[in-house]
Write a protein that holds these residues in place. Structure first.
Motif, PDB file in Angstrom:
ATOM      1  N   MET A  85      15.717 -12.241   2.473  1.00 42.12           N
ATOM      2  CA  MET A  85      15.380 -10.864   2.134  1.00 42.12           C
ATOM      3  C   MET A  85      16.609  -9.973   2.210  1.00 42.12           C
ATOM      4  N   VAL A  86      17.374 -10.080   3.295  1.00 41.11           N
ATOM      5  CA  VAL A  86      18.571  -9.261   3.449  1.00 41.11           C
ATOM      6  C   VAL A  86      19.585  -9.601   2.356  1.00 41.11           C
ATOM      7  N   GLY A  87      19.709 -10.883   2.054  1.00 47.09           N
ATOM      8  CA  GLY A  87      20.613 -11.274   0.986  1.00 47.09           C
ATOM      9  C   GLY A  87      20.250 -10.634  -0.346  1.00 47.09           C
ATOM     10  N   ALA A  88      18.952 -10.576  -0.643  1.00 50.27           N
ATOM     11  CA  ALA A  88      18.508  -9.962  -1.892  1.00 50.27           C
ATOM     12  C   ALA A  88      18.781  -8.458  -1.898  1.00 50.27           C
TER      13      ALA A  88
ATOM     14  N   GLU B 232       0.804  -1.224   0.000  1.00 49.06           N
ATOM     15  CA  GLU B 232       0.000   0.000   0.000  1.00 49.06           C
ATOM     16  C   GLU B 232       0.835   1.271   0.000  1.00 49.06           C
ATOM     17  N   GLY B 233       2.020   1.226   0.611  1.00 47.08           N
ATOM     18  CA  GLY B 233       2.812   2.437   0.774  1.00 47.08           C
ATOM     19  C   GLY B 233       4.034   2.465  -0.124  1.00 47.08           C
ATOM     20  N   THR B 234       4.991   3.331   0.241  1.00 45.54           N
ATOM     21  CA  THR B 234       6.174   3.558  -0.600  1.00 45.54           C
ATOM     22  C   THR B 234       7.485   3.351   0.160  1.00 45.54           C
ATOM     23  N   THR B 235       7.427   2.754   1.341  1.00 46.69           N
ATOM     24  CA  THR B 235       8.629   2.655   2.166  1.00 46.69           C
ATOM     25  C   THR B 235       9.473   1.429   1.819  1.00 46.69           C
ATOM     26  N   ASP B 236      10.757   1.551   2.124  1.00 47.50           N
ATOM     27  CA  ASP B 236      11.642   0.392   2.053  1.00 47.50           C
ATOM     28  C   ASP B 236      11.229  -0.673   3.067  1.00 47.50           C
ATOM     29  N   SER B 237      10.686  -0.244   4.201  1.00 46.05           N
ATOM     30  CA  SER B 237      10.296  -1.183   5.258  1.00 46.05           C
ATOM     31  C   SER B 237       9.209  -2.140   4.790  1.00 46.05           C
ATOM     32  N   GLU B 238       8.191  -1.613   4.116  1.00 41.05           N
ATOM     33  CA  GLU B 238       7.120  -2.478   3.625  1.00 41.05           C
ATOM     34  C   GLU B 238       7.624  -3.381   2.507  1.00 41.05           C
ATOM     35  N   MET B 239       8.521  -2.883   1.666  1.00 43.58           N
ATOM     36  CA  MET B 239       9.114  -3.724   0.634  1.00 43.58           C
ATOM     37  C   MET B 239       9.871  -4.892   1.270  1.00 43.58           C
ATOM     38  N   MET B 240      10.623  -4.623   2.326  1.00 44.83           N
ATOM     39  CA  MET B 240      11.332  -5.687   3.040  1.00 44.83           C
ATOM     40  C   MET B 240      10.355  -6.744   3.549  1.00 44.83           C
ATOM     41  N   PHE B 241       9.236  -6.302   4.089  1.00 46.17           N
ATOM     42  CA  PHE B 241       8.225  -7.216   4.615  1.00 46.17           C
ATOM     43  C   PHE B 241       7.714  -8.152   3.523  1.00 46.17           C
ATOM     44  N   TYR B 242       7.326  -7.586   2.383  1.00 47.63           N
ATOM     45  CA  TYR B 242       6.751  -8.424   1.340  1.00 47.63           C
ATOM     46  C   TYR B 242       7.798  -9.298   0.658  1.00 47.63           C
ATOM     47  N   LEU B 243       9.044  -8.880   0.669  1.00 51.33           N
ATOM     48  CA  LEU B 243      10.106  -9.783   0.223  1.00 51.33           C
ATOM     49  C   LEU B 243      10.223 -10.969   1.181  1.00 51.33           C
ATOM     50  N   ALA B 244      10.157 -10.704   2.478  1.00 50.60           N
ATOM     51  CA  ALA B 244      10.234 -11.795   3.453  1.00 50.60           C
ATOM     52  C   ALA B 244       9.055 -12.754   3.299  1.00 50.60           C
ATOM     53  N   VAL B 245       7.854 -12.211   3.071  1.00 47.97           N
ATOM     54  CA  VAL B 245       6.698 -13.081   2.829  1.00 47.97           C
ATOM     55  C   VAL B 245       6.939 -13.924   1.581  1.00 47.97           C
ATOM     56  N   THR B 246       7.437 -13.295   0.530  1.00 44.64           N
ATOM     57  CA  THR B 246       7.742 -14.010  -0.717  1.00 44.64           C
ATOM     58  C   THR B 246       8.741 -15.133  -0.487  1.00 44.64           C
ATOM     59  N   PHE B 247       9.738 -14.895   0.363  1.00 48.35           N
ATOM     60  CA  PHE B 247      10.820 -15.855   0.561  1.00 48.35           C
ATOM     61  C   PHE B 247      10.542 -16.872   1.662  1.00 48.35           C
ATOM     62  N   GLY B 248       9.273 -16.985   2.093  1.00 56.64           N
ATOM     63  CA  GLY B 248       8.917 -18.093   2.974  1.00 56.64           C
ATOM     64  C   GLY B 248       8.686 -17.758   4.428  1.00 56.64           C
ATOM     65  N   LEU B 249       8.174 -16.577   4.709  1.00 59.29           N
ATOM     66  CA  LEU B 249       7.948 -16.185   6.104  1.00 59.29           C
ATOM     67  C   LEU B 249       7.026 -17.164   6.824  1.00 59.29           C
ATOM     68  N   ASP B 250       6.023 -17.696   6.139  1.00 57.74           N
ATOM     69  CA  ASP B 250       5.085 -18.620   6.776  1.00 57.74           C
ATOM     70  C   ASP B 250       5.773 -19.886   7.273  1.00 57.74           C
ATOM     71  N   GLU B 251       6.757 -20.372   6.520  1.00 56.91           N
ATOM     72  CA  GLU B 251       7.391 -21.646   6.864  1.00 56.91           C
ATOM     73  C   GLU B 251       8.646 -21.477   7.707  1.00 56.91           C
ATOM     74  N   ASP B 252       9.403 -20.410   7.478  1.00 57.42           N
ATOM     75  CA  ASP B 252      10.730 -20.276   8.088  1.00 57.42           C
ATOM     76  C   ASP B 252      11.047 -18.796   8.265  1.00 57.42           C
ATOM     77  N   PRO B 253      10.544 -18.168   9.328  1.00 55.26           N
ATOM     78  CA  PRO B 253      10.748 -16.725   9.482  1.00 55.26           C
ATOM     79  C   PRO B 253      12.217 -16.295   9.480  1.00 55.26           C
ATOM     80  N   PRO B 254      13.114 -16.924  10.264  1.00 53.66           N
ATOM     81  CA  PRO B 254      14.512 -16.473  10.207  1.00 53.66           C
ATOM     82  C   PRO B 254      15.125 -16.632   8.824  1.00 53.66           C
TER      83      PRO B 254
END
Length: 278
Positions: free
Chosen positions: A168-171, A140-162
């Motif tokens: 996400m940080v690697g990307a 919904e917004g324009t921040t780097d913080s929200e982008m980080m969140f949705y990258l983490a969701v994309t990369f498997g937050l449901d199965e393996d949060p760490p």
């Protein structure tokens, strides 16, 4: 930058943590001691889980400062939760608008961040293309913080949060380095699913923003047997904060550099945090 706190434990009124401590988050919105800015007045947000609707956290956000918001003051006196986030914002360049205020929510997940993706304008397109297309319209917004969140969701937050946060940080680091950015990311992050809470402290430079966790309650009871508050909360109660809420001896411990912690039933954990290739 910003200041934040995450609480997990015995259900408490938000007022108990948000307003009552000597150096509460509300006080920090005007007088931060450890932040890059002493004033954090570019909006705020509170998110909480209720025992009746644990699958979907509630959010309250506003673009004004936290220190004089009547709705926040009213809500804090009446909302009780076993797990909540609170965040005060100092913008690093993106617009002051409600959709840019933390915490961010997706399904049962909440996320908040202090720090920045360096030269975000250079890497934003690259990172956007890595977000799962099925998720992209939820941003919904324009921040780097929200982008980080949705990258983490994309990369498997449901199965393996760490692991998802590490990928996400690697990307982010890979994209930043491709654009000539020496130190691409600076972050302290909190993420929760309603039952567990994870907190991360990391920066590409190895000089991350401050982050602290509270000492075990049973230990604090032995140190301070006269404090009634410590008799009212369970041994599972824990706070993670950008900076200590007071000067109680023995109450606060710095999260080590490049570390993440897990707050859950039983013994809490600290682990080394290392970015992974996405």
């Amino acid at each position: 930058m910003c200041r934040w706190l995450a609480y997990s434990g015995t259900p408490l009124l938000l007022d108990t943590i948000l307003y009552r401590p000597a150096h509460s988050l509300i006080d920090q919105s005007l007088h931060s001691r450890m932040g890059v800015e002493t004033t954090n007045g570019d909006g705020f947000g509170v998110g909480w889980y209720s025992q009746e609707a644990i699958e979907t956290p509630a959010l309250l956000k506003d673009i004004g400062p936290a220190w004089n918001n009547r709705n926040l003051r009213e809500l804090a006196d009446h909302v009780r939760s076993p797990l909540f986030f609170a965040h005060i914002r100092a913008s690093t360049g993106t617009a002051v608008q409600q959709t840019n205020c933390h915490p961010f929510r997706h399904g049962r997940w909440m996320w908040m961040h202090n720090g920045a993706i360096a030269d975000f304008h250079l890497v934003r397109r690259d990172l956007s293309l890595l977000v799962d297309p099925r998720l992209y319209s939820d941003i919904e917004g324009t921040t780097d913080s929200e982008m980080m969140f949705y990258l983490a969701v994309t990369f498997g937050l449901d199965e393996d949060p760490p692991g998802a946060v590490a990928r996400m940080v690697g990307a982010v680091e890979r994209s930043g380095h491709n654009h000539g950015v020496e130190f691409p990311i600076q972050m302290t992050v909190a993420v929760a699913d309603g039952e567990r809470l994870w907190a991360f402290r990391y920066s590409s430079q190895g000089a991350s923003r401050s982050l602290f966790y509270s000492t075990r309650v049973d230990t604090l009871r032995e140190l301070h047997p006269d404090l009634a508050f410590l008799r009212e909360v369970s041994d599972e109660t824990r706070l993670i904060v950008s900076e200590p809420l007071g000067d109680l001896p023995g109450a606060w411990n710095a999260v080590p550099e490049s570390t993440y912690g897990v707050v859950h039933a039983g013994v809490d954990e600290l682990h080394r945090f290392v970015p992974e290739p996405a």
